[in-house]
Design a protein around this motif. Structure first.
Motif, mmCIF file in Angstrom:
data_model
loop_
_atom_site.group_PDB
_atom_site.id
_atom_site.type_symbol
_atom_site.label_atom_id
_atom_site.label_comp_id
_atom_site.label_asym_id
_atom_site.label_seq_id
_atom_site.Cartn_x
_atom_site.Cartn_y
_atom_site.Cartn_z
ATOM 1 N N LEU A 131 0.852 -1.189 0.000
ATOM 2 C CA LEU A 131 0.000 0.000 0.000
ATOM 3 C C LEU A 131 0.887 1.237 0.000
ATOM 4 C CD1 LEU A 131 -2.852 1.321 0.347
ATOM 5 C CD2 LEU A 131 -2.489 1.127 2.828
ATOM 6 N N VAL A 132 0.683 2.123 -0.981
ATOM 7 C CA VAL A 132 1.434 3.365 -1.080
ATOM 8 C C VAL A 132 0.464 4.534 -0.911
ATOM 9 C CG1 VAL A 132 2.897 4.819 -2.524
ATOM 10 C CG2 VAL A 132 3.156 2.330 -2.601
ATOM 11 N N LEU A 133 0.728 5.380 0.084
ATOM 12 C CA LEU A 133 -0.121 6.532 0.367
ATOM 13 C C LEU A 133 0.669 7.798 0.061
ATOM 14 C CD1 LEU A 133 -1.482 5.277 3.811
ATOM 15 C CD2 LEU A 133 -2.571 5.022 1.566
ATOM 16 N N VAL A 134 0.172 8.577 -0.884
ATOM 17 C CA VAL A 134 0.851 9.791 -1.329
ATOM 18 C C VAL A 134 -0.003 10.998 -0.952
ATOM 19 C CG1 VAL A 134 1.845 11.013 -3.296
ATOM 20 C CG2 VAL A 134 1.834 8.503 -3.276
ATOM 21 N N GLY A 135 0.584 11.938 -0.228
ATOM 22 C CA GLY A 135 -0.155 13.148 0.122
ATOM 23 C C GLY A 135 -1.338 12.882 1.023
ATOM 24 N N THR A 136 -1.171 11.990 1.988
ATOM 25 C CA THR A 136 -2.278 11.675 2.888
ATOM 26 C C THR A 136 -2.243 12.596 4.103
ATOM 27 O OG1 THR A 136 -3.527 9.803 3.782
ATOM 28 C CG2 THR A 136 -1.193 9.935 4.393
ATOM 29 N N GLY A 137 -3.217 12.441 4.982
ATOM 30 C CA GLY A 137 -3.297 13.292 6.166
ATOM 31 C C GLY A 137 -3.887 12.564 7.341
ATOM 32 N N GLY A 138 -3.680 13.132 8.525
ATOM 33 C CA GLY A 138 -4.172 12.530 9.753
ATOM 34 C C GLY A 138 -5.546 13.036 10.131
ATOM 35 N N SER A 139 -5.956 12.691 11.319
ATOM 36 C CA SER A 139 -7.264 13.091 11.826
ATOM 37 C C SER A 139 -7.295 14.583 12.129
ATOM 38 C CB SER A 139 -7.587 12.306 13.104
ATOM 39 O OG SER A 139 -8.765 12.795 13.707
ATOM 40 N N LEU A 140 -8.400 15.224 11.776
ATOM 41 C CA LEU A 140 -8.603 16.639 12.093
ATOM 42 C C LEU A 140 -9.404 16.823 13.372
ATOM 43 C CD1 LEU A 140 -9.432 18.007 8.517
ATOM 44 C CD2 LEU A 140 -7.223 17.953 9.681
ATOM 45 N N GLY A 141 -9.778 15.715 14.009
ATOM 46 C CA GLY A 141 -10.508 15.784 15.268
ATOM 47 C C GLY A 141 -11.880 16.420 15.116
ATOM 48 N N PRO A 142 -12.262 17.278 16.071
ATOM 49 C CA PRO A 142 -13.605 17.885 16.041
ATOM 50 C C PRO A 142 -13.885 18.707 14.792
ATOM 51 C CG PRO A 142 -12.556 18.198 18.185
ATOM 52 C CD PRO A 142 -11.504 17.656 17.267
ATOM 53 N N VAL A 143 -12.827 19.181 14.125
ATOM 54 C CA VAL A 143 -13.024 19.985 12.913
ATOM 55 C C VAL A 143 -13.800 19.206 11.855
ATOM 56 C CG1 VAL A 143 -11.828 21.142 11.013
ATOM 57 C CG2 VAL A 143 -10.977 21.380 13.347
ATOM 58 N N GLU A 144 -13.550 17.905 11.774
ATOM 59 C CA GLU A 144 -14.263 17.079 10.792
ATOM 60 C C GLU A 144 -15.756 17.062 11.073
ATOM 61 O OE1 GLU A 144 -10.577 13.972 9.915
ATOM 62 O OE2 GLU A 144 -12.109 13.496 11.383
ATOM 63 N N SER A 145 -16.121 16.872 12.327
ATOM 64 C CA SER A 145 -17.545 16.828 12.679
ATOM 65 C C SER A 145 -18.222 18.170 12.429
ATOM 66 C CB SER A 145 -17.714 16.424 14.149
ATOM 67 O OG SER A 145 -17.226 15.115 14.356
ATOM 68 N N VAL A 146 -17.523 19.265 12.753
ATOM 69 C CA VAL A 146 -18.089 20.598 12.492
ATOM 70 C C VAL A 146 -18.292 20.797 10.989
ATOM 71 C CG1 VAL A 146 -17.634 23.071 12.608
ATOM 72 C CG2 VAL A 146 -17.105 21.619 14.581
ATOM 73 N N GLY A 147 -17.289 20.408 10.194
ATOM 74 C CA GLY A 147 -17.403 20.550 8.751
ATOM 75 C C GLY A 147 -18.525 19.712 8.170
ATOM 76 N N ILE A 148 -18.682 18.492 8.678
ATOM 77 C CA ILE A 148 -19.773 17.634 8.211
ATOM 78 C C ILE A 148 -21.116 18.276 8.518
ATOM 79 C CG2 ILE A 148 -20.927 15.410 8.582
ATOM 80 C CD1 ILE A 148 -18.061 14.262 9.112
ATOM 81 N N GLY A 149 -21.223 18.861 9.712
ATOM 82 C CA GLY A 149 -22.470 19.529 10.091
ATOM 83 C C GLY A 149 -22.796 20.699 9.188
ATOM 84 N N ILE A 150 -21.781 21.508 8.860
ATOM 85 C CA ILE A 150 -21.999 22.655 7.963
ATOM 86 C C ILE A 150 -22.407 22.169 6.573
ATOM 87 C CG2 ILE A 150 -20.869 24.593 6.805
ATOM 88 C CD1 ILE A 150 -19.116 24.877 9.324
ATOM 89 N N ALA A 151 -21.734 21.122 6.088
ATOM 90 C CA ALA A 151 -22.077 20.581 4.777
ATOM 91 C C ALA A 151 -23.508 20.049 4.760
ATOM 92 C CB ALA A 151 -21.097 19.476 4.394
#
Length: 308
Positions: A131-151
């Motif tokens: 498995l090769v992961l290029v340009g990946t990222g970690g968890s954004l924590g609560p920011v993800e839930s806030v963004g999902i709510g806005i979306a």
């Protein structure tokens, strides 16, 4: 490079680019592309892999590529969201790995494609050779839930398929902050000005995704970084993480190391991290891309060790 069309499990047409090796293939490298782009952008990297003896395939994600532009679905996702993209990935790889002795499968995901690849590793990781992961990222924590709510609010007000400039700003608005003075708003992608200008001028790249797309993207990121997905990743699956040290998606390397630490803590035995100094998000299209292509190919060769 050839293009074929497969039929997905829901009856939709899937366009797949194929790069054939000069002789019998050593295995199949499946490339999973990022958001707001398309498979042909990986031609240089794919040709490098094919020259090494790999059969390379890259399917267009739903809502991306020439077909989505022609049908008016650019920046949109199907009803099943990223789960449908995962099923499409399975349709593509199963087409090329048939028979009693299927070819070794190397999965390469870039950006959004890296999160999809991590989900696939949890689903079918025992079948994957590397498995090769290029340009990946970690968890954004609560920011993800806030963004999902806005979306979700945007979806409720304007519908799934309405382009969301608000979510685009919230998701990518700060990515250029570390690159001053900024020449363009996409300086965070690459140090190669020609590549950035080409991206800006390309209608298959420079567009605003729908509110539903952004919601699914954030749910995908949260899922890919979840404990359940980490624990479902097979311990014997080798993972290589390749990113630019200045990539905002990987939080300038911090998010990449976070992913590596969590994979190791979940039991994955081989997790390698390569960060390129001053490298930006699209290291496959950056000024040192020849070096990046060579080192990823070398890692795959050493890890999988398949000869014809």
């Amino acid at each position: 490079m050839d293009c074929i069309t497969l039929v997905a499990d829901d009856g939709a047409d899937l366009d797949v680019l194929v790069w054939e090796p000069p002789g019998e293939p050593r295995g199949v490298v499946q490339i999973v592309v990022g958001m707001c782009e398309y498979a042909a952008r990986y031609d240089e990297f794919a040709r490098r892999l094919a020259a090494d003896g790999w059969l390379v395939v890259a399917g267009e994600n739903r809502g991306e590529g020439p077909r989505a532009l022609a049908t008016g679905e650019l920046g949109q996702l199907p009803d099943r969201g990223f789960h449908q993209l995962l099923d499409d990935m399975s349709t593509v790889i199963d087409h090329f790995r048939t028979g009693p002795h299927p070819l070794p499968w190397v999965l390469v995901g870039h950006s959004m494609g890296s999160f999809l690849a991590r989900m696939m590793a949890a689903r079918r990781g025992r079948e994957i050779a590397a498995l090769v992961l290029v340009g990946t990222g970690g968890s954004l924590g609560p920011v993800e839930s806030v963004g999902i709510g806005i979306a979700e609010v945007e979806v409720a007000l304007g519908g799934e398929d309405r382009p969301s400039r608000l979510m685009n700003r919230l998701t990518f608005g700060t990515f250029n902050a570390g690159f001053r003075p900024a020449r363009t708003r996409f300086d965070w992608l690459s140090r190669d000005h020609a590549m950035v200008d080409r991206y800006l001028a390309d209608p298959l790249c420079n567009y605003i995704c729908s509110a539903g797309f952004y919601r699914e993207l954030l749910i995908l990121m949260r899922s890919a970084n979840s404990v359940d997905v980490l624990r479902a990743t097979p311990p014997q699956l080798p993972v290589g993480l390749f990113s630019g040290a200045a990539d905002p998606v990987g939080s300038a390397g911090r998010g990449v190391h976070q992913v590596a630490r969590r994979l190791r803590a979940s039991g994955v035995r081989r997790v390698d991290v390569v960060l390129y100094p001053q490298g930006r998000h699209e290291i496959l299209n950056d000024i040192n891309r020849g070096q990046v292509h060579d080192e990823i190919c070398r890692w795959i060769d050493e890890t999988v060790g398949v000869t014809v």
